[in-house]
Structure formats: structure tokens, C-alpha cells
Design a protein around this motif. Structure first.
Motif, mmCIF file in Angstrom:
data_model
loop_
_atom_site.group_PDB
_atom_site.id
_atom_site.type_symbol
_atom_site.label_atom_id
_atom_site.label_comp_id
_atom_site.label_asym_id
_atom_site.label_seq_id
_atom_site.Cartn_x
_atom_site.Cartn_y
_atom_site.Cartn_z
ATOM 1 N N ARG A 99 2.268 4.780 0.691
ATOM 2 C CA ARG A 99 2.038 5.703 1.807
ATOM 3 C C ARG A 99 1.328 6.958 1.297
ATOM 4 O O ARG A 99 1.759 7.562 0.336
ATOM 5 N N MET A 100 0.276 7.334 1.968
ATOM 6 C CA MET A 100 -0.426 8.550 1.565
ATOM 7 C C MET A 100 0.330 9.760 2.078
ATOM 8 O O MET A 100 0.809 9.758 3.208
ATOM 9 N N ALA A 101 0.373 10.811 1.261
ATOM 10 C CA ALA A 101 1.017 12.043 1.706
ATOM 11 C C ALA A 101 0.157 12.699 2.772
ATOM 12 O O ALA A 101 -1.061 12.506 2.807
ATOM 13 N N VAL A 114 0.877 -1.197 0.000
ATOM 14 C CA VAL A 114 0.000 0.000 0.000
ATOM 15 C C VAL A 114 0.899 1.228 0.000
ATOM 16 O O VAL A 114 1.731 1.393 0.889
ATOM 17 N N ALA A 163 8.781 15.379 2.644
ATOM 18 C CA ALA A 163 7.499 15.546 3.337
ATOM 19 C C ALA A 163 7.543 16.747 4.277
ATOM 20 O O ALA A 163 6.595 17.536 4.361
ATOM 21 N N ARG A 165 7.517 20.094 2.317
ATOM 22 C CA ARG A 165 6.152 20.384 1.830
ATOM 23 C C ARG A 165 5.312 20.961 2.960
ATOM 24 O O ARG A 165 4.625 21.958 2.799
ATOM 25 N N ARG A 180 7.522 8.470 8.177
ATOM 26 C CA ARG A 180 6.805 9.118 7.085
ATOM 27 C C ARG A 180 7.369 10.492 6.754
ATOM 28 O O ARG A 180 7.307 10.959 5.626
ATOM 29 N N HIS A 202 1.392 14.410 9.789
ATOM 30 C CA HIS A 202 0.053 13.826 9.709
ATOM 31 C C HIS A 202 -0.806 14.196 10.926
ATOM 32 O O HIS A 202 -1.825 13.563 11.180
ATOM 33 N N ASP A 247 -5.335 1.358 6.122
ATOM 34 C CA ASP A 247 -4.504 2.042 5.125
ATOM 35 C C ASP A 247 -3.070 2.228 5.586
ATOM 36 O O ASP A 247 -2.271 2.835 4.881
#
Lengths: 82, 192
Positions: free
Chosen positions: A3-5, A1, B102, B105, B97, B58, B143
């Protein structure tokens, strides 16, 4: 899957806006979620699932806090008396 | 009477500073990288006042709010004539992450001089430990998404690299700026 930003600033604000609309609806319907289903769905579609869970908990906490502030703290009766 | 009050304030400040030094919080070094990939340890920031916040990209609401506040506090201080510049710093508690891209941004939306730091999980863990910041990644959903529970604190580090103060969620940008200004005005460099 993949990774979503992380959500961008625009996405965050859209999510918070949907959350606030949903919460305003709950406030004006005595927390009757059944009366706010459309806004609930909008809220869930605008926010990552993890954030929905987080905000649900946040609302519970805020309500509990308000209850403590207005009604005071009542320790559970079941606790043994010392 | 005003003199006595000022003297008392000085004593309180000195005592608080003494406590902070004794706690030796934040005196540990860190080894991280900025969003350009350059290695940065605490020594990279010596000589400057630093406002440091630990968070992750996140984050549902707290981190954007605290970073907005941090940016506003820095702006307020920038407007004061004669004060040294403050370096705003963001360290991720989610190195898995929050890589350099990242972070870059994410931080674009906040103060233009805000520097972001990341690293390996070990390096990030060590940096958080050095500041006694609680970090706990939550369970992953279908997810693979998760939130990271963490202490919400903005640290003020002086040009000697010592922790001078810390600010929680309830402090406003104005209060933070006023407190930082107070520290700057009473700051005496440590003897070498």
C-alpha cells in the motif's frame, strides 16, 4: 502490492502546483491539450493517478458550471414535449 | 427596532436548535480509537465543544482545504477571550488505509490539537451513519489506489453531545468561528 502511503503536504502542494500550471496553459490555449503536453506529463508525474482522474473531472465540472452561468441552461431538444 | 431584530434572531436560533434536536443527528454513539490507540466514544468528548470533520488521508484536495479551514476557525476562537476551548476532531472514512500511524502522519500538518479517530470498517461505518455522512469508496486502479466520495461537512457538537450546527464547503473559517461563538453565547446546558 504494498500500500502506498498518502502524499505528504509537500507532495500535495507539488501536485496542485503542477495541476495549476497545466490548467493555466489550457486556459491560455483554449483548452487545446496538444499545446500543453509537457505540462500534462509533469502534472501526471507529480500526482497519483487517482488524483489526476479526480482533477480532470473537476475541470470538466468547473467548465460546465461556468457555461451554465454564462450561457444558461438549454434542455436537450430530443426530450419529448409534454 | 434593534431589540425586535435581536428577538427575531433568538427565535430563529431556538427554532433551528429545535429542528436539530428533532433530527436527532449525531446522537448515536461511536466506538473508535485515537492515534495513540486509546478507545474513544462520544462520551470522551462530553463537556467540550467539538468541531468534527469526516475525511481520508488520500483525499486529493477537499480534506486538506477543509482541515486548514477548521484549524483557522479554531485559532480564531482561541483568540477570543472568555470562550471555552473547541476540540477539533477528524474521523476517517477510509479505515482500510487510515490506521493510527497514517492518521498521525497526516494530521501533523494541521491544528496541533486536532485529534484523529479510526477503527474497524464496521465501527467507522457506524460513526458515519450516526452523522448521516455519505461514504462511497470508488473503484481501485491497477495500484490498488482509490478515492472515497463522501459528504463534506464540519459538524458542531455541544458539550451535551448534541449536534448544534453544520458547515459546508462554502462557509469560510471566519463564518464558522462567528457561528460557533454565537452558539456558545446562547448555549444553555441541558437539564440532567
Amino acid at each position: 502490492v504494498a500500500r502506498m502511503a498518502a502524499p505528504t503536504m509537500e507532495e500535495r502542494k507539488a501536485c496542485w502546483g503542477a495541476r495549476d500550471e497545466f490548467w493555466q496553459c489550457l486556459d491560455s490555449h483554449g483548452d487545446d491539450a496538444a499545446k500543453c503536453e509537457k505540462l500534462r506529463r509533469a502534472f501526471e508525474s507529480r500526482c497519483p493517478q487517482q488524483w489526476v482522474k479526480h482533477f480532470d473531472k473537476r475541470r470538466d465540472f468547473l467548465k460546465y458550471k461556468k457555461k451554465l452561468e454564462t450561457e444558461g441552461y438549454h434542455p436537450p431538444e430530443a426530450a419529448g414535449k409534454s | 427596532w434593534l431589540y425586535l431584530r435581536r428577538q427575531k434572531e433568538r427565535q430563529l436560533r431556538a427554532r433551528r436548535l429545535g429542528h436539530l434536536r428533532a433530527l436527532a443527528l449525531g446522537q448515536g454513539d461511536f466506538q473508535l480509537r485515537d492515534t495513540g490507540g486509546t478507545p474513544r466514544s462520544k462520551s470522551a468528548f462530553l463537556g467540550r465543544w467539538v468541531l468534527l470533520y469526516f475525511g481520508f488521508t488520500h483525499c486529493p484536495d477537499v480534506c486538506p482545504e477543509e482541515l486548514e479551514k477548521l484549524g483557522r476557525a479554531v485559532e480564531l476562537l482561541e483568540r477570543e477571550p472568555g470562550l471555552p476551548p473547541v476540540q477539533p476532531l477528524f474521523v476517517t472514512v477510509d479505515p482500510e488505509r487510515d490506521d493510527a500511524a497514517a492518521l498521525a502522519r497526516y494530521l501533523r500538518d494541521f491544528h496541533p490539537r486536532l485529534v484523529g479517530l479510526t477503527g474497524t470498517p464496521e465501527q467507522v461505518r457506524a460513526a458515519a451513519a450516526a452523522f448521516r455522512v455519505y461514504v462511497s469508496a470508488g473503484p481501485r486502479d491497477a495500484d490498488g489506489d482509490y478515492v472515497v466520495d463522501h459528504s463534506v461537512i464540519t459538524f458542531l457538537v455541544d458539550p451535551d453531545g448534541l449536534l448544534r450546527d453544520f458547515y459546508g464547503r462554502s462557509r469560510t473559517a471566519e463564518e464558522v468561528a462567528r457561528s460557533v461563538k454565537g452558539h456558545m453565547e446562547t448555549y444553555e446546558p441541558l437539564p440532567p
